[in-house]
Design a protein around this motif. Structure first.
Motif, PDB file in Angstrom:
ATOM      1  N   PHE A 100       0.939  -1.189   0.073  1.00  0.00           N
ATOM      2  CA  PHE A 100      -0.021   0.214   0.106  1.00  0.00           C
ATOM      3  C   PHE A 100       0.861   1.298   0.035  1.00  0.00           C
ATOM      4  O   PHE A 100       0.598   2.089  -0.815  1.00  0.00           O
ATOM      5  CB  PHE A 100      -1.003  -0.096   1.227  1.00  0.00           C
ATOM      6  N   LEU A 113       1.053   4.083  -2.974  1.00  0.00           N
ATOM      7  CA  LEU A 113       0.778   5.432  -2.795  1.00  0.00           C
ATOM      8  C   LEU A 113       2.070   6.329  -3.312  1.00  0.00           C
ATOM      9  O   LEU A 113       1.886   7.358  -4.065  1.00  0.00           O
ATOM     10  CB  LEU A 113       0.714   5.824  -1.411  1.00  0.00           C
ATOM     11  N   LYS A 121       2.119   6.213  -7.129  1.00  0.00           N
ATOM     12  CA  LYS A 121       1.212   7.309  -7.648  1.00  0.00           C
ATOM     13  C   LYS A 121       2.017   8.776  -7.552  1.00  0.00           C
ATOM     14  O   LYS A 121       1.790   9.439  -8.653  1.00  0.00           O
ATOM     15  CB  LYS A 121       0.017   7.454  -6.834  1.00  0.00           C
ATOM     16  N   HIS A 156       2.260   4.981 -12.605  1.00  0.00           N
ATOM     17  CA  HIS A 156       0.861   4.645 -12.241  1.00  0.00           C
ATOM     18  C   HIS A 156       0.579   2.984 -12.501  1.00  0.00           C
ATOM     19  O   HIS A 156      -0.428   2.469 -11.553  1.00  0.00           O
ATOM     20  CB  HIS A 156      -0.139   5.624 -13.218  1.00  0.00           C
ATOM     21  N   ALA A 192       1.774   1.375  -9.444  1.00  0.00           N
ATOM     22  CA  ALA A 192       0.831   1.565  -8.334  1.00  0.00           C
ATOM     23  C   ALA A 192      -0.556   0.746  -8.407  1.00  0.00           C
ATOM     24  O   ALA A 192      -0.712   0.078  -7.395  1.00  0.00           O
ATOM     25  CB  ALA A 192       0.384   3.121  -8.172  1.00  0.00           C
ATOM     26  N   PHE A 221      -1.856  -2.289  -6.031  1.00  0.00           N
ATOM     27  CA  PHE A 221      -3.380  -2.148  -5.267  1.00  0.00           C
ATOM     28  C   PHE A 221      -3.967  -3.602  -5.454  1.00  0.00           C
ATOM     29  O   PHE A 221      -4.747  -4.044  -4.895  1.00  0.00           O
ATOM     30  CB  PHE A 221      -3.928  -1.170  -5.805  1.00  0.00           C
ATOM     31  N   GLU A 272      -5.585  -2.462   4.837  1.00  0.00           N
ATOM     32  CA  GLU A 272      -5.211  -1.689   3.656  1.00  0.00           C
ATOM     33  C   GLU A 272      -6.239  -2.175   2.239  1.00  0.00           C
ATOM     34  O   GLU A 272      -6.151  -1.376   1.515  1.00  0.00           O
ATOM     35  CB  GLU A 272      -3.641  -2.114   3.078  1.00  0.00           C
ATOM     36  N   HIS A 308     -10.658  -0.101   1.158  1.00  0.00           N
ATOM     37  CA  HIS A 308     -10.883   1.022   0.363  1.00  0.00           C
ATOM     38  C   HIS A 308      -9.910   0.880  -0.865  1.00  0.00           C
ATOM     39  O   HIS A 308     -10.022   1.820  -1.661  1.00  0.00           O
ATOM     40  CB  HIS A 308     -10.824   2.427   0.825  1.00  0.00           C
ATOM     41  N   ILE A 309      -9.480  -0.275  -1.159  1.00  0.00           N
ATOM     42  CA  ILE A 309      -8.582  -0.552  -2.157  1.00  0.00           C
ATOM     43  C   ILE A 309      -9.323  -0.416  -3.721  1.00  0.00           C
ATOM     44  O   ILE A 309      -8.590  -0.010  -4.625  1.00  0.00           O
ATOM     45  CB  ILE A 309      -7.739  -1.767  -2.121  1.00  0.00           C
ATOM     46  N   GLN A 359      -9.061   3.233  -5.061  1.00  0.00           N
ATOM     47  CA  GLN A 359      -7.568   3.271  -5.527  1.00  0.00           C
ATOM     48  C   GLN A 359      -7.468   2.693  -6.823  1.00  0.00           C
ATOM     49  O   GLN A 359      -6.782   3.633  -7.903  1.00  0.00           O
ATOM     50  CB  GLN A 359      -6.574   2.880  -4.608  1.00  0.00           C
ATOM     51  N   LYS A 404      -9.481   4.896  -9.627  1.00  0.00           N
ATOM     52  CA  LYS A 404      -9.025   6.040  -9.988  1.00  0.00           C
ATOM     53  C   LYS A 404      -7.794   5.890 -10.886  1.00  0.00           C
ATOM     54  O   LYS A 404      -7.507   6.572 -11.752  1.00  0.00           O
ATOM     55  CB  LYS A 404      -8.301   6.853  -8.668  1.00  0.00           C
ATOM     56  N   LEU A 405      -6.978   4.783 -10.607  1.00  0.00           N
ATOM     57  CA  LEU A 405      -5.794   4.639 -11.483  1.00  0.00           C
ATOM     58  C   LEU A 405      -6.287   4.079 -13.046  1.00  0.00           C
ATOM     59  O   LEU A 405      -5.705   4.334 -13.886  1.00  0.00           O
ATOM     60  CB  LEU A 405      -4.864   3.537 -10.801  1.00  0.00           C
TER      61      LEU A 405
END
Length: 249
Positions: A202, A206, A209, A214, A217, A221, A233, A236-237, A240, A243-244
Motif C-alpha cells: 500500500f 501511494l 502514484k 501509475h 501503483a 493495489f 489496507e 478502500h482499495i 484506488q 482512480k488509476l
C-alpha cells in the motif's frame, strides 16, 4: 541363426593381469609423487591445518566463553530498555522522553546504544539495533534511524521487512521519495506474510502514484485486492484501483 562366440579364458586372464599391473604401477607412481609433494610442503600443510583448527576452536570458544555469558549478562539491561520502548509505543504523552530513555538508558541500566556497543555479536545487540532505529524514526531523527536499521540483519522475515519499511519511511520523511520507493520494494520482496506485505504494498502504491509510476501503483493495489482481501489496507482499495484505471485509459 546367429551364434555366440565364446572368448578364450586364457586370453582374458592375460589381458586382465596386464591391465591390473598397469593400474598398480600408475598408483605407485602417483603415490610416490604425492608423498614427495607432501614431504616438500609439510610445513605449509601443517600451518594451514593449524589455522583451520584454530579458527574452528576460536569460533566455538567465542560462542561458549564470550557470547553466551554476554547474552546472560545483557538480558537485564535489554529488558529495561525494551520496557521504555514499549511504554513509548503505547503512550500518548511523554513518548519522546520514553524513547530517549530506551536509547540512552535509565535507572542504572543501559539503553539500546550502550547495549549495541558493549555486547556486539549477541542476539540482544542485534535486536537493540532494530529498536534503536525505530526509536529514532519516532523521534524524527531520520538519519540516525537509517544508520541503525541498515546495520540490522535478520533471518526473520517480519523483522527484516519492518526494518526495510522503516528505512523507506525515514527517506520519505527526509523528502527523498526515490530512495523511499526503492526500500519499499525491498520490504515487499522480503515480505511473505499477511502483516507486512499489504502494509508495504500500500505504501509503495501511494508513493508510486506520487512518482507518476501509475502502472506500478495499480499492480501493487491489485495484489492487495486479490491476495490480501482481509487486510486493513484492502478496505478502500477498489477506490484506488478505479482512480488509476481511469487515469490509464
Amino acid at each position: 541363426m546367429a551364434t555366440y562366440k565364446k572368448r578364450s579364458t586364457k586370453s582374458n586372464q592375460s589381458s586382465s593381469q596386464s591391465t591390473t599391473k598397469e593400474v598398480f604401477e600408475t598408483l605407485d607412481v602417483t603415490a610416490s609423487k604425492t608423498e614427495r609433494w607432501v614431504s616438500k610442503n609439510q610445513n605449509y600443510i601443517l600451518i594451514v591445518v593449524g589455522v583451520i583448527a584454530l579458527g574452528v576452536l576460536g569460533y566455538l570458544g567465542n560462542q561458549r566463553f564470550i557470547l553466551e555469558p554476554k547474552e546472560k549478562e545483557v538480558v537485564g539491561e535489554m529488558g529495561q530498555a525494551q520496557y521504555y520502548f514499549n511504554m513509548a509505543t503505547n503512550s500518548v504523552m511523554n513518548a519522546d522522553s520514553l524513547y530517549r530513555l530506551s536509547l540512552e538508558g535509565g535507572e542504572g541500566k543501559y539503553g539500546f546504544l550502550e547495549i549495541i556497543n558493549r555486547y556486539k555479536g549477541t542476539k540482544s545487540a542485534k535486536l537493540a539495533q532494530f529498536s534503536a532505529g525505530i526509536a529514532y524514526l519516532r523521534l524524527g531523527e531520520y538519519e540516525n534511524a537509517i544508520r541503525h536499521l541498515e546495520k540490522f540483519k535478520s533471518k526473520d522475515i517480519i523483522f527484516s521487512a519492518l526494518a526495510k519499511g522503516a528505512i523507506a519511511d525515514s527517506f520519505a520523511d527526509l523528502g527523498q521519495p526515490q530512495d523511499a520507493y526503492a526500500y519499499y520494494l525491498e520490504a515487499i520482496d522480503v515480505s511473505d506474510n499477511e502483516y507486512t506485505a499489504p502494509k508495504f504494498l500500500f505504501k509503495a502504491g501511494l508513493l508510486a502514484k506520487e512518482l507518476e509510476k501509475h502502472e506500478d501503483a495499480l499492480k501493487f493495489f491489485k495484489i492487495i485486492k486479490n491476495e490480501y482481501p482481509q487486510a486493513n489496507e484492502a478496505e478502500h482499495i477498489d477506490i484506488q484501483i478505479a482512480k488509476l484505471e481511469t487515469l490509464l485509459r
